[in-house]
Scaffold this active site. Structure first.
Site, PDB file in Angstrom:
ATOM      1  CB  ALA A 250      56.858 104.940   0.945  1.00 44.26           C
ATOM      2  CE  LYS A 251      61.631  98.555   2.466  1.00 43.15           C
ATOM      3  NZ  LYS A 251      62.784  98.436   1.630  1.00 43.15           N
ATOM      4  NE  ARG A 252      52.888 104.849  -1.744  1.00 38.23           N
ATOM      5  CZ  ARG A 252      53.018 105.482  -0.588  1.00 38.23           C
ATOM      6  NH1 ARG A 252      53.027 104.786   0.520  1.00 38.23           N
ATOM      7  NH2 ARG A 252      53.131 106.786  -0.536  1.00 38.23           N
ATOM      8  CG  HIS A 253      56.881 104.771  -4.693  1.00 34.37           C
ATOM      9  ND1 HIS A 253      56.715 105.480  -3.537  1.00 34.37           N
ATOM     10  CD2 HIS A 253      55.798 105.045  -5.468  1.00 34.37           C
ATOM     11  CE1 HIS A 253      55.585 106.167  -3.598  1.00 34.37           C
ATOM     12  NE2 HIS A 253      55.012 105.916  -4.747  1.00 34.37           N
ATOM     13  N   GLY A 254      58.972 100.388  -4.724  1.00 32.85           N
ATOM     14  CA  GLY A 254      60.036  99.486  -5.146  1.00 32.85           C
ATOM     15  C   GLY A 254      61.282  99.670  -4.314  1.00 32.85           C
TER      16      GLY A 254
END
Ligand code: GLU
Length: 324
Positions: A250-254
């Site tokens: 998801a977004k949190r992984h860059g």
């Protein structure tokens, strides 16, 4: 003729995980000489963004994944935007209601969470519903409806559900698993379960290939197929790409969005080759076009293991992209 689909929700940009599913579903249809449908699941209009839909279309084109039906292509069994299909969901609800399979539910989120301590764990929509409102009398329903807009729940059938998943193998779900589920929320929004079932059936989809985060929702959809007298498709659930924290990408992984990779100058062949490699379709992550993968595609070659994406891998395999 086989018919498959990719059904993105335009609330977030397409990332490598979504692209993997799009590629596999596209390959399944292209290898079978079938029809590939693109459906935009924008039923939650609050969270969906037209500009994200546009980017998803551009990302798919950039990856070389063309669609035969959908936005910008044939509209033969359209419309292909869920936001334009609400009349069809109403019709399905009317049929279920006529068969006595719907009931109003007045439970609050807090009440539902209060039963979540039970050891059955969380289902994809929260907690298995304990059936509180299933047997309210007509008078009680009327009385409560004066104070509160209810959601509508589908009373699932008493049968166990089993099916053979094209990737995950045989699946058995005991009677009642997941519980009665919401088909229309109190704010009148139709649920994913209802919309996806009606759409796949009416679009004549024969083969659903999607992420295995949706494996648990398949028995619910099979209950709906049975109640609506519709023929279910064959299902295949492919493992997700996970981040280093073990959670799905998801977004949190860059910035691993396809649009960002595109903007960073990554070549589509690099992304396709890498996705095919982690899916078990290639022995090495060589650059390749989606078309070149068609002859070697077989569902039983798809790896069953979730793939954990490390930062080192991103740097090595997708040069020019910074993982965070
Ligand atoms: N719209 C769902 C998603 O983007 C996919 C639904 C499906 O493939 O059944 O996760």
């Amino acid at each position: 003729m086989k018919r498959g689909r990719f059904a993105p929700t335009p609330s977030g940009d397409m990332h490598l995980g979504n692209a993997k599913i799009a590629l596999l579903s596209w390959l399944q249809m292209r290898a079978a000489g079938g029809v590939f449908v693109l459906r935009i699941e924008d039923i939650d209009i609050q969270r969906s963004r037209p500009e994200i839909t546009e980017r998803i279309l551009a990302d798919l084109r950039w990856l070389g994944l063309d669609w035969d039906e959908g936005p910008g292509a044939s509209e033969a069994s359209g419309p292909y935007l869920q936001s334009q299909r609400t009349g069809l969901y109403e019709e399905a609800l009317a049929k279920l209601a006529a068969d006595g399979r719907l009931y109003p539910c007045f439970c609050s989120r807090a009440e539902l969470l209060a039963v979540a301590g039970a050891p059955h764990g969380l289902s994809s929509e929260g907690v298995p519903y304990p059936g509180t409102c299933r047997s309210l009398s007509p008078e009680e329903r009327e009385r409560r409806a004066r104070h509160k807009e209810p959601s509508l729940r589908f009373a699932i059938g008493p049968e166990a559900v089993s099916f053979v998943d094209g990737i995950a193998g045989p699946q058995v779900f005991p009677p009642g698993s997941g519980g009665d589920f919401v088909v229309r929320r109190a704010d009148r929004m139709f649920s994913y379960q209802l919309a996806v079932t009606v759409d796949d059936a009416l679009m004549g989809i024969t083969d659903v290939l999607r992420g295995d985060d949706l494996l648990d929702s398949t028995p619910r959809q099979l209950h709906l197929y049975a109640a609506l007298g519709l023929t279910p498709p064959a299902f295949a659930h492919a493992p997700l790409i996970l981040g280093e924290d073990g959670r799905r990408l998801a977004k949190r992984h860059g910035d691993l969005g396809i649009s960002s990779l595109r903007a960073a100058g990554t070549k589509p062949e690099t992304v396709i080759g890498w996705l095919a490699y982690i899916s078990g379709l290639l022995d090495d992550p060589v650059a390749v076009t989606a078309k070149e993968l068609i002859p070697g595609f077989r569902l039983d070659r798809i790896s069953h293991e979730p793939f954990m994406l490390t930062e080192a891998m991103v740097r090595r395999l997708l040069p020019g992209v910074s993982p965070s």
